[in-house]
Design a protein around this motif. Structure first.
Motif, short mmCIF file in Angstrom:
data_model
loop_
_atom_site.label_atom_id
_atom_site.label_comp_id
_atom_site.label_asym_id
_atom_site.label_seq_id
_atom_site.Cartn_x
_atom_site.Cartn_y
_atom_site.Cartn_z
N ASP A 22 -9.79 -4.65 -17.10
CA ASP A 22 -8.18 -4.58 -16.94
C ASP A 22 -7.74 -3.58 -16.16
N PRO A 23 -8.10 -3.53 -14.76
CA PRO A 23 -7.76 -2.53 -14.02
C PRO A 23 -6.46 -2.13 -13.93
N ALA A 24 -5.37 -2.93 -14.01
CA ALA A 24 -4.02 -2.55 -13.83
C ALA A 24 -3.56 -2.05 -15.25
N ALA A 25 -4.23 -2.33 -16.31
CA ALA A 25 -3.63 -1.72 -17.71
C ALA A 25 -3.20 -0.25 -17.88
N THR A 26 -3.74 0.61 -17.14
CA THR A 26 -3.67 2.05 -17.23
C THR A 26 -2.66 2.58 -16.40
N ASP A 27 -2.65 2.03 -15.02
CA ASP A 27 -1.99 2.47 -13.84
C ASP A 27 -0.86 1.31 -13.47
N ALA A 28 -0.27 0.79 -14.20
CA ALA A 28 0.81 -0.36 -13.88
C ALA A 28 1.72 0.63 -13.12
N THR A 29 1.91 -0.19 -11.85
CA THR A 29 3.24 0.36 -11.00
C THR A 29 4.09 -0.68 -10.48
N GLY A 30 3.72 -1.91 -10.60
CA GLY A 30 4.14 -2.78 -9.86
C GLY A 30 5.56 -3.47 -10.85
N VAL A 397 7.72 -14.61 -8.43
CA VAL A 397 6.28 -14.68 -8.16
C VAL A 397 5.62 -15.68 -8.97
N SER A 398 4.60 -16.50 -8.34
CA SER A 398 3.77 -17.45 -9.06
C SER A 398 2.52 -17.06 -8.51
N SER A 399 1.52 -17.55 -9.43
CA SER A 399 0.17 -17.51 -9.20
C SER A 399 -0.80 -18.70 -9.45
N VAL A 424 2.55 -6.46 -7.18
CA VAL A 424 2.01 -7.12 -8.21
C VAL A 424 0.92 -6.30 -9.07
N ASP A 425 1.04 -6.20 -10.40
CA ASP A 425 -0.22 -5.58 -11.02
C ASP A 425 -1.01 -6.78 -11.49
N LEU A 426 -2.22 -6.65 -11.14
CA LEU A 426 -3.19 -7.97 -11.69
C LEU A 426 -4.04 -7.39 -12.94
N THR A 463 0.97 -5.62 -2.96
CA THR A 463 2.32 -5.96 -2.33
C THR A 463 2.45 -7.14 -1.68
N LEU A 464 3.52 -8.13 -2.00
CA LEU A 464 3.86 -9.27 -1.31
C LEU A 464 4.97 -9.13 -0.31
N ALA A 465 4.96 -9.34 0.58
CA ALA A 465 6.12 -9.58 1.59
C ALA A 465 6.79 -10.70 1.02
N PRO A 466 8.33 -10.74 1.55
CA PRO A 466 8.99 -11.88 1.11
C PRO A 466 8.40 -13.19 1.86
#
Length: 688
Positions: A22-30, A397-399, A424-426, A463-466
Motif C-alpha cells: 500500500d504505497p499510498a497509505a502512509t504518504d497520501a497527498t492527493g 475521477v473514475s478508474s 490521485v493516491d493509488l 496528477t491528472l490533467a482536466p
C-alpha cells in the motif's frame, strides 16, 4: 476431494482482502484515492472486446489507412453492413433497395479490411426483407466457400423499431411485426444457418433495459419485447445484442450517465438467467452499437472521447464481450463549440471530410476524440487479460484496472472535470508493485492522441490533467502476486444449490499444487472472504434472503500465494419457502423510464393480521414510487415502506384473503423487480 461447508455468520465475517503493498497509505497527498483489488476479477478481455461499426454507404470504409488505424487502436471486431441498412441489404449482389451503396463496399472488400486490421467480423443477417435461406447462403459463402471463419451473426438490427410500439424506423416486411414473430423467425434463421456451419454463434436483438421501448407491451401481446423473445429463443441463441445511446444534453451528462450501465446489464443477465436457466452462462451479451447521443453536441470533441473509454470499459467489466462504436465514418451534423473545441456533430470516430454550413471537418480519416478514447483502452489491455475491480473516492475521477497476462497491472485513470486537475493516491490489494516508475501513457488536452509520458507518475501517485485519460502499467515486485503463484486460476464457478439463506458453489480445479480455495465477495474495490475449502465446492451460510452476491474463487498454493481470480459468478439468494406470508410483484406496463406495478400480499400463517406493514428495497438507486392506490407508500432512499389502506387492513389466516395494491413508479436506468419483502417483520416468500 470432499467439499467443506462453512458455518460462519456472514454478518460476522471480517473485511478481508489478499495481502497487498500500500504505497499510498502512509504518504497520501492527493484529493482522490483510487483502490485496485487485483483479486476481484471482472472477467477476461475478449479478442472482440473493442469494436466499430462499418456501413455500406461509407465510401471510405475500406481505405487501407482505416485498417491501419483499427489495428493501432486494438479494435478487434467490425460490424457489417451498417445498422438499419442490414434490414434492406442483400449480400449476394451488394444491394440495398431504397438506400445508397457506395462502390467498393461489398462483403469481400469488407473482409479484406477485417483481415488487414486483424479483427473479426460481426455480421447482421437481413431480417427485415430477407429470409433464413438467404442468411444460410451467406454463411455458406463466408465460411465454406471463402473460409472466412465468420463467427458472430445477428438476426436483424433494431427490429423492435419496426412500428410495433408506434415508432418505426426499421424495415420489416413481415405482416406480423410482433416480438412473437421475431422469435419464430430467429429460431428458423438459427436452424438454417447452423445447418450450414454448426460453429456459428447466433445473436437475437433485445431492447436495453431502462431505455424505450423496454417495458412497453403492444396491443395483442402479453409481455414486452425482451420477455417475449427470450421466453421463446433463450436456448436457441448464443448471444443477445443490445444498443446503448443514453439521451443527454451534454458530454458531461453523458459521462455521468455511465453509472446506469452496470444495472442495465445486470438486468440483461437476469433475464437470461430466468429464461435460459443453467444454459445462461454460455450466452454472451454484445453491445453492438454505442455512442453518447448527446443532444448538445459533444460527438467529435474531448468529452465524447472520455465517454467512449468510460462506457466501453464499464460495459466490458459488466459482462459484455464486445462493444462496437457507432460509427467508423458517419458525417457532419450540427456544429457546436465544446470547451473551445469545434464539435462537428459527427457520430463517427474518423472524419469523412463532410461540411455543415460552410464548416468542414478535417481531412478524411483524421481521428476524432472517440477514436483516441478507444485507442487508450487498446493500451490498457490485450485479449486474455483479466479485468479487476477498482474504485475512486471522488466523483470526478473514475478508474479501471487490468491484470495483464504476464503479471503486470495496468490502471486507467479518467479525470471527468473540464477545468480541474486531480491528484490521485493509488492503493492496491492483491498486487505489490515493483520499485521504479511505471510506464505512463496519457491523452490530455494538447496531446495529439495518446502519448508516452515517462516520469510523470509513480505507482503511488498521479496528477491528472482536466478531461484526460492516463494509463499506468506497473510490474509486480519479484516473487509476489499471481504471476509468482504455482497454481492457475480455478475454472468458472457455478451454483449447485441456492436457498433463502445459503448458496453452494462448485468450480473446476485449478492447475498446480493447491493448498486450498478461497471465495471472495466483491464489494466495490474491496473483497470480503466468504469461505474456503480444500475441495472444489463450498457452502456459504447465513446469507440474507433475496440478496445479490458477486464472487470470485482463487486458489492458494502451498507457499501461501494466491492465483488469479476465476471469472466472476453472480447469484441471488431465494426467499423462504415455508414463510407465513407471500408477496407477488408484477410490472403491468412500462415506458422506458416509468412503470406501473401491482402487488398482492397474502397471510398464509395460522393467525390473522389486523393491520400490516410491508417493506422492501429497490435493487437500483434510480427506482422510485410517485403515486399509489389501496395502500400508503413512503420511501427513504432505496427503502420502501407500505402500510395498508382503509379497506384491506385485515389479512385472514391460511390465505383466506389477500391485500392488493399498486403504484406508479419511475426508473432512471434499469427497473429490476425487488427480491425480498418483509411483512410485519417476517420475510415472505416472493412469487414471481
Amino acid at each position: 476431494m470432499a467439499s467443506m461447508a462453512l458455518a460462519v455468520a456472514a454478518a460476522a465475517l471480517p473485511l478481508s482482502t489478499p495481502a497487498s503493498a500500500d504505497p499510498a497509505a502512509t504518504d497520501a497527498t492527493g484529493d482522490t484515492t483510487v483502490t485496485v483489488d487485483a483479486s476481484a476479477g471482472l472477467g477476461t478481455v475478449d479478442p472482440a472486446a473493442l469494436g466499430a461499426n462499418t456501413a455500406i454507404w461509407d465510401g471510405y470504409m475500406n481505405d487501407p489507412e482505416v485498417a491501419s488505424l483499427y489495428r493501432a487502436a486494438g479494435i478487434g471486431s467490425l460490424r457489417y453492413p451498417g445498422g438499419s441498412y442490414a434490414d434492406i441489404y442483400h449480400w449476394v449482389d451488394n444491394t440495398a433497395p431504397g438506400g445508397y451503396v457506395a462502390p467498393g463496399t461489398d462483403f469481400d472488400a469488407f473482409m479484406g479490411t477485417v483481415r488487414a486490421s486483424g479483427a473479426q467480423p460481426i455480421l447482421i443477417a437481413n431480417y427485415g426483407s430477407g429470409t433464413p435461406k438467404e442468411a444460410a447462403d451467406w454463411v455458406r459463402y463466408a465460411n465454406v466457400t471463402k473460409e472466412y471463419g465468420a463467427k458472430y451473426w445477428e438476426i436483424g438490427n433494431e427490429i423492435y423499431g419496426n412500428g410495433v410500439y408506434g415508432s418505426g424506423w426499421e424495415n420489416d416486411t413481415h405482416a406480423d411485426k410482433s416480438p412473437n414473430q421475431y422469435a419464430r423467425e430467429v429460431k428458423a434463421y438459427a436452424a438454417a444457418m447452423k445447418a450450414v456451419d454448426p460453429t456459428v454463434r447466433i445473436g437475437a436483438v433485445l431492447t436495453m433495459p431502462g431505455n424505450w421501448p423496454d417495458g412497453v407491451v403492444a396491443a395483442g401481446d402479453t409481455a414486452d419485447w425482451n420477455h417475449t423473445v427470450l421466453a421463446a429463443v433463450a436456448r436457441d441463441t448464443d448471444f443477445v445484442s443490445v444498443h446503448w445511446y443514453p439521451n443527454t444534453s451534454s458530454g458531461d451528462q453523458s459521462l455521468a450517465v455511465v453509472r446506469q450501465l452496470p444495472g442495465e446489464l445486470r438486468e440483461v443477465r437476469s433475464l437470461l438467467d430466468r429464461y435460459a436457466g443453467a444454459d445462461s452462462a454460455r450466452i454472451g451479451i454484445a453491445m453492438t452499437e454505442a455512442n453518447s447521443n448527446a443532444g448538445g453536441g459533444a460527438f467529435t470533441s474531448r468529452p465524447n472521447g472520455l465517454f467512449a473509454a468510460e462506457a466501453m470499459m464499464t460495459a466490458l467489466e459488466n459482462g459484455v464481450f464486445t462493444v462496437d462504436w457507432w460509427d467508423t465514418h458517419n458525417g457532419a451534423g450540427a456544429i457546436s463549440t465544446v470547451n473551445g473545441e469545434t464539435d462537428h456533430g459527427d457520430m463517427g470516430m474518423l472524419s469523412n471530410g463532410s461540411c455543415t454550413g460552410g464548416v468542414c471537418e478535417p481531412a478524411v480519416n483524421t481521428p476524432f476524440a472517440p477514436y483516441y478514447g478507444i485507442k487508450t483502452l487498446g493500451a490498457l489491455s490485450d485479449p486474455g487479460d483479466t479485468m479487476v475491480a477498482s474504485g475512486a473516492s471522488g466523483p470526478e475521477v473514475s478508474s479501471h484496472a487490468v491484470l495483464r497476462a504476464g503479471g503486470d497491472l495496468s490502471v486507467l485513470l479518467l479525470n471527468k472535470s473540464a477545468g480541474a486537475a486531480h491528484t490521485v493516491d493509488l492503493r492496491y490489494a492483491g498486487f505489490t508493485p515493483a520499485s521504479g516508475a511505471p510506464d505512463v501513457q496519457r491523452w490530455a488536452p494538447g496531446d495529439d492522441g495518446p502519448v508516452d509520458a515517462p516520469g510523470t507518475a509513480t505507482a503511488a501517485s498521479a496528477t491528472l490533467a482536466p478531461y484526460s485519460l492516463t494509463v499506468l502499467t506497473m510490474h509486480p515486485k519479484s516473487g509476489t502476486g499471481s504471476s509468482a503463484a504455482t497454481v492457475g486460476a480455478p475454472g468458472a464457478p457455478r451454483t449447485t444449490a441456492v436457498a433463502a439463506d445459503s448458496a453452494t458453489l462448485s468450480w473446476p480445479a485449478a492447475t498446480g499444487p493447491v493448498d486450498r480455495y478461497e471465495v471472495y465477495e466483491q464489494l466495490g474495490a474491496r473483497s470480503q472472504l466468504l469461505g474456503s475449502s480444500t475441495g472444489t465446492s463450498v457452502t456459504i451460510p447465513n446469507l440474507p434472503a433475496g440478496s445479490r452476491h458477486a464472487v470470485n474463487v482463487l486458489a492458494r498454493d502451498q507457499a501461501g500465494r494466491l492465483s488469479r481470480p476465476s471469472v466472476p459468478l453472480t447469484f441471488t439468494t431465494g426467499t423462504p419457502g415455508g414463510s407465513t406470508c407471500t408477496v407477488s410483484y408484477r410490472v403491468t406496463s412500462g415506458w422506458g423510464n416509468g412503470f406501473v406495478s401491482d402487488l398482492v400480499v397474502s397471510n398464509v400463517g395460522p393467525a390473522a393480521a389486523d393491520g400490516w406493514t410491508l417493506t422492501f428495497d429497490w435493487p437500483s438507486a434510480g427506482q422510485s414510487v410517485s403515486s399509489a392506490w389501496n395502500a400508503n407508500v413512503t420511501s427513504q432512499g432505496q427503502r420502501v415502506h407500505v402500510t395498508n389502506g382503509e379497506d384491506n387492513g385485515r389479512l385472514a389466516p391460511n390465505g383466506g384473503n389477500s391485500a392488493t395494491f399498486g403504484f406508479v413508479g419511475g426508473n432512471d436506468g434499469a427497473n429490476p423487480s425487488p427480491t425480498a419483502f418483509t411483512l410485519n417483520g417476517t420475510v415472505c416468500r416472493t412469487i414471481s
